[in-house]
Design a protein around this motif. Structure first.
Motif, PDB file in Angstrom:
ATOM      1  N   UNK A   3       0.851  -1.188   0.000  1.00  0.00           N
ATOM      2  CA  UNK A   3       0.000   0.000   0.000  1.00  0.00           C
ATOM      3  C   UNK A   3       0.886   1.237   0.000  1.00  0.00           C
ATOM      4  N   UNK A   4       0.429   2.248  -0.665  1.00  0.00           N
ATOM      5  CA  UNK A   4       1.188   3.500  -0.671  1.00  0.00           C
ATOM      6  C   UNK A   4       1.120   4.128   0.712  1.00  0.00           C
ATOM      7  N   UNK A   5       2.163   4.849   1.091  1.00  0.00           N
ATOM      8  CA  UNK A   5       2.200   5.434   2.426  1.00  0.00           C
ATOM      9  C   UNK A   5       1.033   6.387   2.664  1.00  0.00           C
ATOM     10  N   UNK A   6       0.513   6.998   1.590  1.00  0.00           N
ATOM     11  CA  UNK A   6      -0.601   7.922   1.754  1.00  0.00           C
ATOM     12  C   UNK A   6      -1.859   7.215   2.257  1.00  0.00           C
ATOM     13  N   UNK A   7      -1.931   5.908   2.071  1.00  0.00           N
ATOM     14  CA  UNK A   7      -3.130   5.185   2.473  1.00  0.00           C
ATOM     15  C   UNK A   7      -3.120   4.811   3.946  1.00  0.00           C
ATOM     16  N   UNK A  33       1.295  -0.819  16.442  1.00  0.00           N
ATOM     17  CA  UNK A  33       0.837  -0.797  15.047  1.00  0.00           C
ATOM     18  C   UNK A  33       1.977  -0.955  14.039  1.00  0.00           C
ATOM     19  N   UNK A  34       3.212  -0.836  14.504  1.00  0.00           N
ATOM     20  CA  UNK A  34       4.328  -0.921  13.578  1.00  0.00           C
ATOM     21  C   UNK A  34       4.222   0.151  12.523  1.00  0.00           C
ATOM     22  N   UNK A  35       4.377  -0.253  11.250  1.00  0.00           N
ATOM     23  CA  UNK A  35       4.321   0.736  10.176  1.00  0.00           C
ATOM     24  C   UNK A  35       2.933   0.831   9.547  1.00  0.00           C
ATOM     25  N   UNK A  36       1.917   0.302  10.225  1.00  0.00           N
ATOM     26  CA  UNK A  36       0.554   0.332   9.699  1.00  0.00           C
ATOM     27  C   UNK A  36      -0.143   1.680   9.902  1.00  0.00           C
ATOM     28  N   UNK A  37       0.372   2.479  10.838  1.00  0.00           N
ATOM     29  CA  UNK A  37      -0.238   3.767  11.163  1.00  0.00           C
ATOM     30  C   UNK A  37       0.865   4.814  11.250  1.00  0.00           C
ATOM     31  N   UNK A  38       0.624   5.989  10.696  1.00  0.00           N
ATOM     32  CA  UNK A  38       1.563   7.107  10.804  1.00  0.00           C
ATOM     33  C   UNK A  38       1.297   7.807  12.137  1.00  0.00           C
ATOM     34  N   UNK A 122      -0.299   2.461  31.504  1.00  0.00           N
ATOM     35  CA  UNK A 122      -1.091   1.266  31.197  1.00  0.00           C
ATOM     36  C   UNK A 122      -2.460   1.623  30.626  1.00  0.00           C
ATOM     37  N   UNK A 123      -3.065   2.698  31.121  1.00  0.00           N
ATOM     38  CA  UNK A 123      -4.346   3.158  30.577  1.00  0.00           C
ATOM     39  C   UNK A 123      -4.166   3.639  29.139  1.00  0.00           C
ATOM     40  N   UNK A 124      -3.072   4.340  28.877  1.00  0.00           N
ATOM     41  CA  UNK A 124      -2.789   4.793  27.513  1.00  0.00           C
ATOM     42  C   UNK A 124      -2.636   3.581  26.600  1.00  0.00           C
ATOM     43  N   UNK A 125      -1.948   2.535  27.056  1.00  0.00           N
ATOM     44  CA  UNK A 125      -1.778   1.338  26.235  1.00  0.00           C
ATOM     45  C   UNK A 125      -3.132   0.735  25.855  1.00  0.00           C
ATOM     46  N   UNK A 126      -4.029   0.639  26.828  1.00  0.00           N
ATOM     47  CA  UNK A 126      -5.358   0.078  26.577  1.00  0.00           C
ATOM     48  C   UNK A 126      -6.090   0.881  25.502  1.00  0.00           C
ATOM     49  N   UNK A 127      -6.042   2.199  25.624  1.00  0.00           N
ATOM     50  CA  UNK A 127      -6.749   3.061  24.663  1.00  0.00           C
ATOM     51  C   UNK A 127      -6.098   3.010  23.282  1.00  0.00           C
ATOM     52  N   UNK A 128      -4.770   2.969  23.244  1.00  0.00           N
ATOM     53  CA  UNK A 128      -4.065   2.891  21.966  1.00  0.00           C
ATOM     54  C   UNK A 128      -4.365   1.557  21.287  1.00  0.00           C
ATOM     55  N   UNK A 129      -4.407   0.482  22.065  1.00  0.00           N
ATOM     56  CA  UNK A 129      -4.714  -0.835  21.484  1.00  0.00           C
ATOM     57  C   UNK A 129      -6.097  -0.831  20.842  1.00  0.00           C
ATOM     58  N   UNK A 130      -7.071  -0.180  21.475  1.00  0.00           N
ATOM     59  CA  UNK A 130      -8.415  -0.074  20.895  1.00  0.00           C
ATOM     60  C   UNK A 130      -8.372   0.726  19.596  1.00  0.00           C
ATOM     61  N   UNK A 131      -7.585   1.792  19.585  1.00  0.00           N
ATOM     62  CA  UNK A 131      -7.447   2.620  18.391  1.00  0.00           C
ATOM     63  C   UNK A 131      -6.813   1.818  17.253  1.00  0.00           C
ATOM     64  N   UNK A 132      -5.794   1.036  17.557  1.00  0.00           N
ATOM     65  CA  UNK A 132      -5.136   0.200  16.545  1.00  0.00           C
ATOM     66  C   UNK A 132      -6.135  -0.790  15.956  1.00  0.00           C
ATOM     67  N   UNK A 133      -6.961  -1.383  16.813  1.00  0.00           N
ATOM     68  CA  UNK A 133      -7.970  -2.343  16.328  1.00  0.00           C
ATOM     69  C   UNK A 133      -8.928  -1.683  15.332  1.00  0.00           C
ATOM     70  N   UNK A 134      -9.224  -0.391  15.539  1.00  0.00           N
ATOM     71  CA  UNK A 134     -10.121   0.326  14.633  1.00  0.00           C
ATOM     72  C   UNK A 134      -9.417   0.745  13.338  1.00  0.00           C
ATOM     73  N   UNK A 135      -8.182   1.204  13.452  1.00  0.00           N
ATOM     74  CA  UNK A 135      -7.480   1.792  12.307  1.00  0.00           C
ATOM     75  C   UNK A 135      -6.745   0.773  11.447  1.00  0.00           C
ATOM     76  N   UNK A 136      -6.257  -0.286  12.081  1.00  0.00           N
ATOM     77  CA  UNK A 136      -5.463  -1.289  11.348  1.00  0.00           C
ATOM     78  C   UNK A 136      -5.927  -2.683  11.724  1.00  0.00           C
TER      79      UNK A 136
END
Length: 139
Positions: A3-7, A33-38, A122-136
Motif C-alpha cells: 500500500x502507498x504510504x498515503x493510504x 501498530x508498527x508501520x501500519x499507522x503514521x 497502562x491506561x494509555x496502552x489500553x486506549x491505543x490498542x483499541x485505536x489500533x484495532x479500529x485503524x489497522x
C-alpha cells in the motif's frame, strides 16, 4: 503489492507540553501498530524535554522514547492527521473541522513519581490498542 504510504491512517496525539501523555501514546502506537499507522505527537505549549519519569515508565515495558522531542502543534500537522487525540489540554488544543477527535481524560504525569505514572502508561496502552484495532484491523 504494498500500500502507498498515503493510504496509512495517521494519528496525532496532543497534550499541552508534549512531554508525557502524548509521548507515551505515540510510543505505544508505534510499538503496537508498527508501520501500519503514521504516528505524530505535539503540544500546544511544548516543554524542552520529555518527562524523564514517562521515559522510565516506557522503558520498563521495552519502549524507548528518549529520541522524541516535544514539538509545537501546527495547523499543517493537524490537517494532515486523520485522528486527533487530545489529552487534557482543554481549550488550549485547537479544533480542526472535519477531523475525528477523541479526548482522553488522563492524569498528567508531570511532577509524579513512577508509581503514579505506571497506571497512566497502562491506561494509555489500553486506549491505543483499541485505536489500533479500529485503524489497522487484522494487522
Amino acid at each position: 503489492m504494498n500500500a502507498m504510504t498515503d493510504s496509512k491512517p495517521s494519528v496525532l496525539f496532543v497534550c499541552v507540553h508534549n512531554a508525557g501523555r502524548s509521548q507515551m501514546a505515540a510510543g505505544w502506537l508505534r510499538h503496537l501498530a508498527g508501520d501500519q499507522v503514521l504516528v505524530r505527537s505535539a503540544g500546544s505549549a511544548p516543554t524542552e524535554q520529555i518527562n524523564p519519569v514517562a521515559v522510565e515508565a516506557m522503558r520498563e515495558v521495552g519502549i524507548d522514547i528518549t529520541g522524541n522531542i516535544p514539538t509545537l502543534l501546527d495547523h499543517d500537522t493537524a490537517y494532515a492527521s486523520d485522528v486527533i487525540v487530545t489529552m487534557g489540554c482543554g481549550d488550549a488544543c485547537p479544533v480542526f473541522p472535519g477531523k475525528r477527535y477523541e479526548d482522553w481524560k488522563l492524569d498528567d504525569p508531570a511532577g509524579q513519581g513512577i508509581e503514579s505514572v505506571r497506571p497512566i502508561r497502562d491506561e494509555i496502552r489500553t486506549r491505543v490498542a483499541q485505536l489500533v484495532d479500529e485503524l489497522a484491523p487484522g494487522r
